[in-house]
Design an enzyme around this catalytic site. Structure first.
Site, mmCIF file in Angstrom:
data_model
loop_
_atom_site.group_PDB
_atom_site.id
_atom_site.type_symbol
_atom_site.label_atom_id
_atom_site.label_comp_id
_atom_site.label_asym_id
_atom_site.label_seq_id
_atom_site.Cartn_x
_atom_site.Cartn_y
_atom_site.Cartn_z
ATOM 1 N N ARG A 1449 -54.493 -3.334 33.143
ATOM 2 C CA ARG A 1449 -54.535 -4.789 33.049
ATOM 3 C C ARG A 1449 -54.953 -5.187 31.641
ATOM 4 O O ARG A 1449 -56.004 -4.758 31.149
ATOM 5 C CB ARG A 1449 -55.527 -5.369 34.074
ATOM 6 C CG ARG A 1449 -55.640 -6.876 33.949
ATOM 7 C CD ARG A 1449 -56.603 -7.496 34.944
ATOM 8 N NE ARG A 1449 -56.723 -8.905 34.638
ATOM 9 C CZ ARG A 1449 -57.858 -9.568 34.507
ATOM 10 N NH1 ARG A 1449 -59.010 -8.969 34.703
ATOM 11 N NH2 ARG A 1449 -57.854 -10.850 34.191
ATOM 12 N N HIS A 1494 -56.477 -15.325 29.023
ATOM 13 C CA HIS A 1494 -57.824 -14.784 29.132
ATOM 14 C C HIS A 1494 -58.697 -15.446 28.071
ATOM 15 O O HIS A 1494 -59.266 -14.791 27.207
ATOM 16 C CB HIS A 1494 -57.807 -13.266 28.983
ATOM 17 C CG HIS A 1494 -59.041 -12.591 29.533
ATOM 18 N ND1 HIS A 1494 -58.999 -11.545 30.429
ATOM 19 C CD2 HIS A 1494 -60.353 -12.833 29.326
ATOM 20 C CE1 HIS A 1494 -60.229 -11.165 30.720
ATOM 21 N NE2 HIS A 1494 -61.076 -11.935 30.059
ATOM 22 N N GLU A 1539 -60.427 -15.959 35.407
ATOM 23 C CA GLU A 1539 -61.719 -16.616 35.618
ATOM 24 C C GLU A 1539 -61.735 -18.074 35.177
ATOM 25 O O GLU A 1539 -62.434 -18.454 34.221
ATOM 26 C CB GLU A 1539 -62.831 -15.837 34.927
ATOM 27 C CG GLU A 1539 -62.978 -14.414 35.462
ATOM 28 C CD GLU A 1539 -64.185 -13.675 34.896
ATOM 29 O OE1 GLU A 1539 -64.864 -14.236 34.010
ATOM 30 O OE2 GLU A 1539 -64.453 -12.556 35.341
ATOM 31 N N ASN A 1682 -62.544 -10.740 40.211
ATOM 32 C CA ASN A 1682 -63.490 -10.108 39.294
ATOM 33 C C ASN A 1682 -64.882 -10.226 39.894
ATOM 34 O O ASN A 1682 -65.331 -11.330 40.230
ATOM 35 C CB ASN A 1682 -63.488 -10.799 37.929
ATOM 36 C CG ASN A 1682 -62.187 -10.601 37.184
ATOM 37 O OD1 ASN A 1682 -61.308 -9.876 37.633
ATOM 38 N ND2 ASN A 1682 -62.071 -11.259 36.032
ATOM 39 N N GLU A 1750 -61.518 -6.797 37.963
ATOM 40 C CA GLU A 1750 -62.592 -6.385 37.052
ATOM 41 C C GLU A 1750 -63.796 -5.986 37.868
ATOM 42 O O GLU A 1750 -64.151 -6.666 38.846
ATOM 43 C CB GLU A 1750 -63.011 -7.516 36.096
ATOM 44 C CG GLU A 1750 -62.044 -7.815 34.971
ATOM 45 C CD GLU A 1750 -62.573 -8.914 34.055
ATOM 46 O OE1 GLU A 1750 -63.806 -9.075 33.960
ATOM 47 O OE2 GLU A 1750 -61.747 -9.611 33.440
#
Length: 1927
Positions: A1449, A1494, A1539, A1682, A1750
């Site tokens: 990833r 990200h 996130e 995550n 994650e």
């Protein structure tokens, strides 16, 4: 009838002149009747009407039964009114119902229908020529009004009443000219929500006065009048009466008077009348309510009393203007009815000759009061069962937790039918407090605990189609805990809380419920019956039938006493029988239990014993109450003949059927008869019963039964109006039950008896309840002993205060007080708990207190021979090996939690000392101690506190024993007060009272199998001995020996563990060196040494006395308690610091331990240091005294065990100290400090350093030859008055006890016992009562000194019961494999690894901008180069191949592809990098997992608002589509956004991440989150609609979430906070996408409510349109997760004005100190939370496919390639993931470790490292070097999990020597076990070579990192700042 009426009123009007009335007044005389009679009331309201609480007041007028009715005025009413008018009635009473007319208490929102109804009623009166007298309010103030008044709304009660009055004047004033404000003043006053009585009176007076002014100013017609009704009885105190009288003099047009006239007490009446007339002179008076009592003479002439009254009133200047004629109507009615009755022949129920009731009543009828109330001194039979009880809905709370269904009581409370709108939602929180309740039960020590199972908690919908496993778990846990505590569960199947789902179907009126109840019972028998031997089918079915379906006071609120009530009883009886037969046929033979039911009954005593009708009515009452259910079951299967005959008579008497009693078939009778193995009886009070002479045909309990209920005014009243204290009624009732139902065949269990006290006042010292229990239990004893009734059990109501039906929490039945204002729901024993416990212990009331001494509890005593002779310690001592062994431990090694148990017989205890708890400082002849003298000097003690009363333990032996039992300790350490036993300190003055106190305490301990551990001296020297020099005078050696000798002789037959001194070092140094402690001597260089010398010789003398005179006969052991703290050298590698640490230990501990446990002399280092310093100080000899050879031999070995107290640790370093002044402190030649990171406590210097405990135990082992050791004090102080939820203390014990466990289990330390300090909060010396050390809270502001168990007490008791710390079953390791094709991956992100920040046309990102902004990143790091992955494709792919991952990833840099963020220009060089990298991955057979975003937004887009600008949704969609077009043929796994929570909250809320915006923390994060969700949805739709078909990939989002556990798992509020934490974190983004397209209700509700409270017009949380919701919903192919850690969450109420995400969430969090840490302060190792979060996602979002994208752990500091902590982390987290798959059915498809290599960790730069590979940043080439965890992770991948070693070697575990360094290799031979990890010796050797090879580089790295870390440590970072680093 008409003739009677007319005669009555004609007579009065003709006689009026003789009453003092003039003829004009007589013409206007008021003859007032009303309110409506019951017959008309009954016709007015339907069966199922649920009245508001105010309308259900049983004490209310008949009118109140129709208060809230809306049906049309009945047709019979005009005729009735016409009759009244013809009879001479002029006026009619109408009571307006405030609660119904203004149901919300607001005149702007009236109930219009009810207003119309009352207008119609008033118009009907006018049509009948009757004038209304309207009362605005009669009784209790409506709850809505009370609530608003107490909040101060609208200025209080007066404003609210005037608002209502004005509304009434406007609505009805054209029809009314006579008004009363209030008619029942005492009841109104009681219900006003003010604490002070005078305030209530003033509020009422103000309300009336203002209503009067408003009426006459705005609404009054010419002849309009307004009044208030007062009483003449002394119900109000004189002050209140005077205040009212003065206030009302000028605000009424006439006075209305409520009169009760007793024909037998005329003199008393006229005295009161005289007092009344003194106040109300020259006043017109209306006799508004007129009642005659015991006026039999009225039958001849009913007007004599009223004539006398009117004449008496008119003697003064007052004038009577009218009176209430209802009594005459009643009289006339009764007279006519009695004539009518004589003309009808009807069956009459009479007492059968010799009936059970007649037998019992005649048996006691002639008892004298003295005989009746005499007390019987005797005990119950052996085997008698004592118990206490609760009901599920009363205490459990958790009304909607874990799938529980709604009960009828839940709905009843939520509809506002309960006092103060209280509900059962939380109640006592017992659903989460099983251990708390069992803790109290262990203290109480009953044999039985009667509790009920909540039907809707087991079967939420009422049927077995839905079973709540968690509800079942709760009851299993409770039952098992009870049995573990030797308490038998008595389980009630139905205690009133019917599932609402069944009530909807008709409840107990629907016969199908019988089958449902049987199925429910069947399940309970099958599930719990192996352990439950006492079953109760129904608890008090009479209450269900009567209050639930008869009066409607209870849910379901049905008012149908004539039909539904009897039908329900019929159904219940058949349901009971069915369940009894079910048990009998299917379970009894295997389970051997008993099944019965509990019936409630008063005792019935005839009001007039000489009146046979009253005697018959009394029996009838008993048969209607008790016989209704008992007769079918215990006699003949059918209802009592008396009951049947009476109902038949009533129905024949009336034209319509009043009551319908169902019939049993013969088969049913046979089926019901005999269906009980015991008779459960609940009884609270008695009644006086009379026959009814004016029966009506209105259905009602009393009217159908033809009885009337009364109480004797002399019977004491309780807080409940229906319970009076009549103890003798219980004995009579028991005899009746025995005679009528049970005989000698069926035992009687008294299954409910108790009384309530009020909420308020002294809730702890409940002497009324103590007296109640004493007398009622004694009556039960009489029934057993004198009447031979087979009573086998007595069960109190209730264990704890709880929810008491319609009265909510206002009535307190509990033995333990529950503070419902505290969300912890603390439980505090009341006086009644202690009393009842003593009754249980004595089995009744023995004539003499039995000597219940038992053999002291056995614990493994050491051999009594003297300890071995040890040589003097070296300098430094050989114990320095402890520092060598432990000081080099890593934090991971040091802090790893250990599970296991202590040896059998381990002595768990708790401790106190005399001065700190006893109080009674001068009681019963006690002499003063030095602490008494010292504390009485102002300024010596904090707050000038003293120990004069302390915890008052001198007067609370039973209270202390009670809680010691609850704890379950094996020992109790306490001290004897020398001046309490020898007031002068000498044996010529012995205080027998003091001796008695200690005898009682010791006897109580021994009786409860608790070993007394007795300290002879705990600092409280008799002042008389201090006056001769104290411990500086060697004469005290002999005096102390004399005291000890007396104690051995007096108590030694029971005391087997003696301690001479507690902490003699404190006595010597603090008392005689620093002058801080008494006696306050300030001689730091000499006195401490002299005193210690004396103390050692005194100790030895006492030891030898015991050894010589008592050991042989008593067999005890003796020692002393020394204080010590572990000492850590500041620099363990520095020999001088090692010596300093050893020196500190010798000066502190060795000062006393070395002479006793070694060679009889001081440590050489002490002698050498003090001697040398003395010489340097020019002294002729050492300041340290010298022992003679004889003394050394005498002192050596004078201890049988090694006892010590410890609380903390210190860090020391060598220092050259000054020579003057002379000081014991300076003699030690070192400096002391503490680590600021160690948790602090209430006492400065006592920080929590748990790992010091293990090291200290090892040091003592090494230094003193491994003696038997006891920790005699260990604990922590918290500075707060209330700390019942003392999680800090739990963390302390959890970690300290675990370190002791390690020392025992891992190090072989001979540890025999552990004693916690302290048993309860107490006087803490110089600090007074500020620091709280106790396991039990003591309220020092309350003279009762109540003790309340803290959460730590419950926790410690569980450790004791487990004899250690057990590994939770759910944490046990699971061997097994993941599903085939499970995806193993590792992750990175573009900005964190790529570098090349301006290469090949890349645009700026927000992280480029942010990291180049000063003070944003630790050490001024940035991602300009990072890991340089942009130039290292080949190296990165090689790492991935070595790891054997199937996936990788990574993220794409938006600004590298689109420099300005838009598709106006595509940077082909950037795209080419990703194309080449993806090709390399595919060539290595590694699947790319690509994250589109990200966090590195193009700065160009941020310049126009970034994620706050909704145009970004389109920009992101275009960016995503470009990547799908260019890379989608190779990429099959897409993640849109990583996130989003961190982007929104940290980027735009706190500003601790790029772009660093923090100006709008309450709005910007939500706007950003809104746009992120929409952007994700658009990208998903683009892929789904355009590319999925041809590319065949998956696309979703990655959401991060911690798991949250409640800080206090026993607390509903903390559980709610934990849920809120997860919903605000994961649910913020998951709920719209994975559920319904919208935010979760928790977020929407809280943010909206806080926004509105802040004055905003709408929520700060944006809203989705319906079309947006539909577009967002379901935009996922998997759930990307995550996860790193878990927190402990608790509720935190932020200021209302604060607008932020955190304040909206309202949650704070802490971490458990036992959790392993990491390189990131926010990241603790909590594998269990991973499984729980995965399971929650499954349940919350319908089990979506989950990819963990994650998961990992960081480190800081020097590089260590043997990263055991990371291997441990991944091993346990991945194992929890395996459990989620295998055990929980979670659809987990893949796992991704964070991260491939150490990289740029956002705000902390490169300081924290998460990588499986280390990137050497000191080398320009940035080489990647594998850590041991890389090999370890690759092995897990190869094995696809964890092969079971039991199945033999697995090929995946074969070592691969070409990969170094290695990780652990589970299952291989020749392995070394290291804290749960297996390292092969081969791998360890390879790792060592690697470390050597890298040592040069490592040193440089260490210097660099130390420099960076040093800079970082100077800066303060919020958690949110660093939290980003985990990525």
């Amino acid at each position: 009838m008409e003739l009677v009426y007319k005669t009555v009123f004609s007579f009065f009007l003709l006689a009026s002149p003789s009453f003092g009335l003039d003829r004009g007044l007589a013409q206007n005389f008021i003859a007032i009747a009303g309110p409506l009679p019951r017959e008309l009331v009954n016709s007015l309201h339907p069966q199922n009407q649920v009245l508001p609480k105010e309308a259900q007041d049983p004490g209310g007028s008949e009118a109140q039964e129709y208060l809230c009715q809306q049906d049309p005025v009945p047709s019979e009413l005009p005729l009735h009114l016409s009759h009244l008018r013809e009879a001479g009635v002029t006026h009619y009473k109408i009571f307006l119902p405030w609660a119904c007319i203004l149901p919300e208490g607001d005149a702007r929102r009236p109930d219009e229908a009810r207003v119309r109804w009352y207008r119609e009623l008033l118009e009907t009166l006018a049509a009948a020529s009757l004038r209304p007298v309207v009362v605005l309010h009669e009784r209790r103030v409506p709850s809505t009004v009370a609530a608003r008044a107490v909040r101060g709304e609208a200025g209080g009660f007066a404003d609210l009443f005037v608002e209502y009055a004005e509304f009434s004047f406007r609505s009805f004033g054209d029809l009314v000219d006579v008004w009363l404000t209030f008619s029942a003043v005492p009841e109104v006053l009681k219900s006003l929500p003010y604490d002070d009585h005078q305030s209530r009176v003033q509020a009422l007076a103000d309300a009336h006065d203002r209503a009067y002014q408003v009426y006459h100013e705005k609404y009054s017609p010419a002849d309009g009048k307004l009044s208030i009704a007062l009483g003449m009885d002394h119900i109000l105190d004189s002050t209140s009466s005077e205040l009212l009288s003065v206030s009302l003099q000028d605000s009424l047009d006439f006075l209305s008077l409520n009169l009760h006239y007793n024909c037998g007490s005329e003199a008393d009446f006229y005295v009161k009348l005289g007092e009344f007339q003194n106040i109300w002179k020259d006043t017109e008076i209306l006799l508004f309510s007129l009642k005659f009592l015991d006026c039999s003479s009225m039958e001849e002439n009913p007007f004599i009393p009223v004539a006398s009254i009117v004449t008496a009133i008119n003697k003064e200047k007052a004038r009577t203007i009218g009176y209430d004629v209802n009594e005459f109507l009643d009289f006339s009615s009764n007279h006519v009815l009695s004539i009518t009755n004589t003309l009808q022949e009807k069956p009459v129920a009479v007492l059968a000759p010799g009936s059970s009731y007649q037998t019992v009543w005649e048996m006691f009828a002639n008892q004298s009061e003295l005989e009746r109330d005499s007390f019987l001194q005797d005990v119950f039979p052996s085997g008698f069962l004592w118990g206490t009880s609760t009901g599920a809905f009363n205490i459990e709370g958790a009304w909607a937790e874990d799938g529980k269904g709604e009960s009828i009581w839940d709905q009843f409370g939520h509809e506002g039918h309960v006092y103060m709108n209280q509900t059962t939602d939380v109640a006592c929180d017992s659903y989460y407090k099983t251990s708390y309740d069992v803790y109290l039960l262990r203290a109480l020590q009953p044999q039985l605990y009667k509790f009920s199972v909540s039907w809707p908690r087991i079967f939420p919908a009422g049927t077995n189609e839905s079973i709540s496993s968690k509800g079942v778990d709760y009851y299993n846990q409770l039952i098992n805990s009870l049995l573990d505590s030797n308490i038998e569960p008595m389980v009630t199947l139905f205690h009133w809380d019917l599932p609402q789902a069944l009530q909807v179907l008709g409840g107990w009126q629907n016969e199908s419920i019988i089958e449902a109840f049987a199925n429910y019972a069947d399940f309970c028998f099958a599930t719990f019956g192996d352990r439950v031997k006492f079953w109760i089918t129904f608890h008090e079915p009479w209450v269900i039938s009567y209050a639930g379906y008869g009066t409607g006071e209870h849910p379901p609120g049905i008012t149908d006493p004539g039909v539904a009530s009897y039908k329900v009883a019929h159904t219940i009886l058949k349901a009971h029988a069915k369940v009894w037969h079910l048990y009998n046929d299917r379970y009894r033979s295997q389970q051997l239990g008993k099944v019965g039911l509990v019936l409630n009954s008063d005792w019935a005593e005839p009001q007039t014993p000489t009146n046979s009708e009253d005697v018959r009515a009394s029996e009838r009452y008993l048969q209607f109450m008790l016989g209704w259910f008992a007769h079918p079951i215990f006699v003949n299967g059918d209802y009592p003949d008396i009951l049947k005959a009476q109902i038949q008579e009533v129905n024949q008497q009336c034209s319509a059927t009043v009551a319908q009693l169902p019939l049993f078939t013969e088969e049913e009778k046979s089926w019901v008869k005999g269906t009980a193995d015991f008779f459960g009886l609940s009884h609270y009070t008695s009644r006086l019963v009379s026959a009814v002479t004016n029966s009506t045909c209105t259905p009602g309990y009393e009217s159908i039964g033809n009885f009337s209920l009364h109480v004797d005014p002399s019977w004491p009243q309780t807080a409940s109006p229906w319970i009076h204290v009549v103890p003798w009624g219980l004995r009579r009732l028991l005899k009746f039950v025995s005679q009528e139902y049970t005989g000698t065949k069926i035992p009687i269990y008294i299954a409910g008896n108790g009384m309530p006290t009020q909420d308020g006042g002294d809730v702890i010292n409940d002497t009324l309840r103590v007296d109640y229990f004493r007398r009622y239990i004694n009556e039960a004893l009489k029934a057993v002993k004198l009447d031979t009734v087979d009573v086998q059990s007595y069960i109190t109501r209730s264990l704890v205060d709880g929810f008491e039906g319609p009265m909510g929490y206002s009535l307190k039945f509990g033995l333990h007080y529950v503070n419902f204002e505290d969300s912890n729901r603390p439980r505090t024993p009341k006086a009644s708990a202690y009393f009842y416990s003593s009754v249980i212990e004595k089995n009744g009331f023995p004539s003499e207190v039995l000597d219940k001494l038992s053999t002291p509890v056995a614990f493994e005593l050491p051999m009594s021979s003297r300890l071995p002779n040890l040589p003097a310690s070296e300098v430094p001592s050989k114990a320095k090996v402890v520092w060598e062994k432990f000081s080099s431990q890593t934090k991971f090694e040091r802090d790893m939690y250990f599970y296991g148990t202590f040896p059998e017989g381990f002595m768990w205890g708790v401790s106190t000392s005399a001065y700190q708890i006893e109080g009674g400082w001068d009681a019963d002849g006690k002499g003063p101690s030095i602490w008494d003298t010292f504390t009485h000097v102002p300024g010596n003690i904090n707050n000038n506190d003293t120990g004069d009363i302390a915890c008052d333990s001198y007067n609370k032996v039973e209270e202390d024993l009670y809680l010691l039992r609850a704890l379950g300790v094996k020992s109790y350490r306490f001290s004897l007060s020398w001046p309490r036993i020898f007031p002068s300190g000498r044996n010529n003055s012995i205080n027998s009272h003091g001796v008695d106190y200690y005898n009682r305490l010791i006897n109580g301990l021994v009786a409860n199998n608790i070993t007394p551990m007795v300290t002879l001296y705990h600092w409280d020297l008799p002042q008389a001995l201090q006056d001769i020099g104290g411990w500086e005078n060697s004469a005290l050696i002999e005096l102390f020996d004399s005291f000890a000798d007396f104690c051995f002789q007096t108590f030694g037959d029971r005391v087997k563990f003696w301690l001479t001194f507690n902490e003699p070092q404190v006595v010597a140094w603090v008392g005689y060196g620093t002058e801080k402690f008494p006696p306050g001597v300030n001689d730091p260089g000499n006195a401490p040494y002299r005193v210690a010398h004396t103390l050692l010789k005194a100790h030895a003398r006492v030891y030898h006395t015991y050894d010589r005179k008592y050991r042989a006969s008593q067999g005890g052991i003796i020692s002393l308690s020394l204080n010590v703290e572990w000492t850590e050298p500041k620099t363990p590698s520095d020999p001088r610091d090692i010596e300093a640490a050893d020196r500190y230990m010798q000066f502190l501990l060795g000062w006393f331990a070395h002479p006793i446990f070694k060679n009889g002399d001081y440590p050489d280092v002490m002698k050498w240091t003090v001697g040398n310093r003395s010489e340097l100080q020019n002294l002729p000899s050492s300041r340290l005294p010298v022992f003679t050879a004889e003394e050394r031999e005498y002192i050596r070995g004078t201890a049988d065990v090694f006892c010590f107290n410890t609380y903390t640790s210190k860090i020391v370093t060598h220092a050259t100290t000054r020579l003057k002044p002379f000081s014991y402190e300076y003699d030690q030649e070192m400096s002391v400090e503490v680590d600021s990171s160690w948790p602090s406590s209430a006492v400065a210097g006592l920080r929590a350093v748990a790992w010091g405990m293990r090291r200290l135990l090892n040091w003592i082992k090494e230094e003193y030859g491994d003696p038997p050791m006891y920790v005699t004090e260990n604990g922590v102080g918290i500075k707060t008055k209330s700390d019942v939820d003392d999680n800090a203390r739990i963390f302390y014990y959890k970690t300290y006890i675990d370190e002791a466990l390690k020392a025992y289990k891992l190090d072989g330390v001979n540890l025999r016992g552990y004693v916690a300090w302290s048993f309860m909060d107490s006087f803490e010396w110089l600090n007074g009562y500020d620091p709280r050390f106790g396991l039990h809270q003591v309220d020092f502001d309350n003279p009762n000194r109540p003790r309340t168990p803290k959460r730590s007490a419950v926790y410690y008791s569980e450790i004791i019961r487990n004899n250690g710390i057990l590994l939770p079953k759910e944490d046990e390791f699971l061997y097994g494999e993941f599903p085939k094709n499970f995806c193993w991956s590792v992750a990175t992100a573009a900005y964190q690894i790529e570098g090349a920040w301006r290469a090949d046309g890349k645009g700026l990102s927000i992280w480029d901008q942010y990291s180049h902004t000063p003070l944003k990143i630790s050490n001024d790091d940035n991602g300009d180069i990072a890991c340089d992955s942009y130039h290292k494709i080949e190296e990165d792919v090689e790492m991935l191949k070595s790891l054997k991952v199937s996936h990788y990833r990574f993220s794409i840099s938006w600004s590298r592809i689109l420099p300005d963020g838009t598709t106006s220009y595509v940077n082909e060089a950037g795209l080419n990098y990703y194309e080449r990298f993806i090709d390399a991955l595919l060539a290595a057979n590694i699947t790319p997992q690509v994250t589109l975003y990200h966090w590195d937004l193009p700065q160009a887009l941020q310049n126009i608002g970034g994620w706050e600008n909704d145009t970004i949704v389109q920009r992101f969609k275009e960016y995503a589509e470009l990547l799908f077009q260019r890379l989608g043929d190779k990429v099959k796994f897409w993640i849109t956004i990583n996130e989003p929570y961190n982007v929104a909250q940290y980027g735009y809320g706190t500003g601790t991440a790029a772009p660093g915006i923090s100006l709008r923390p309450g709005r910007a994060p939500y706007v950003v989150g809104h746009n992120l969700i929409k952007a994700h949805a658009e990208a998903w739709h683009v892929y789904n609609e355009t590319y999925r078909a041809k590319q065949g990939g998956l696309i979703s989002i990655t959401i991060n979430s911690d798991w949250a556990e409640p800080r206090n798992p026993y607390k509903q509020e903390d559980r709610d906070a934990a849920r809120r934490y997860v919903q605000f974190l994961a649910g913020w983004f998951a709920h719209p996408i994975f559920k319904n397209g919208d935010y979760n209700e928790v977020m929407k509700t809280r943010i909206r409510e806080r926004s509105l409270a802040q004055g905003l017009s709408k929520s700060r949380l944006p809203e989705f349109t319906e079309s947006e919701k539909q577009r967002i919903k379901g935009t996922y192919d998997f759930f990307g997760l995550n996860h790193y850690t878990t927190v402990l969450a608790y509720n935190l109420n932020y200021p209302a004005a604060l607008a932020s995400y955190d304040s909206d969430r309202g949650v704070a969090s802490v971490t458990d100190r036992s959790w392993l840490g990491s390189g990131s302060f926010w990241l603790n190792v909590t594998p269990f939370g991973f499984r729980k979060l995965l399971r929650w996602l499954k349940e919350e979002y319908d089990n979506p496919p989950i990819y963990v994208t994650e998961n990992g752990i960081s480190e800081r500091g020097a590089v260590n390639f043997n990263d055991t902590w990371r291997m441990h982390y991944h091993r346990h987290y991945i194992n929890e993931a395996l459990k989620a798959v295998v055990l929980d059915g979670v659809d987990l498809r893949g796992y991704t470790a964070w991260t491939l290599m150490d990289n740029f960790e956002w705000a902390v730069g490169f300081a924290e490292r998460f990588g499986l590979y280390h990137v050497n940043r000191t080398d320009p080439n940035l080489p990647r070097l594998p850590k041991a965890s890389a090999r370890f992770y690759s092995q897990i991948i190869s094995c696809n999990g964890f092969p079971d070693p039991a199945t033999g070697p697995h090929p995946c575990l074969e070592p691969e020597p070409d990969v170094t360094p290695t990780g652990t290799t589970p299952g291989l031979a020749d392995s070394v076990r290291f804290l749960g990890l297996d390292l092969t010796s081969q791998n360890a050797e390879i790792a060592l070579y690697v470390l050597f090879a890298l040592s040069g580089i490592g040193a440089l790295v260490l210097v660099l990192i130390a420099y960076m870390y040093g800079k970082l440590s100077k800066r303060s970072h919020k958690r949110s700042h660093v939290e980003l680093s985990k990525m």
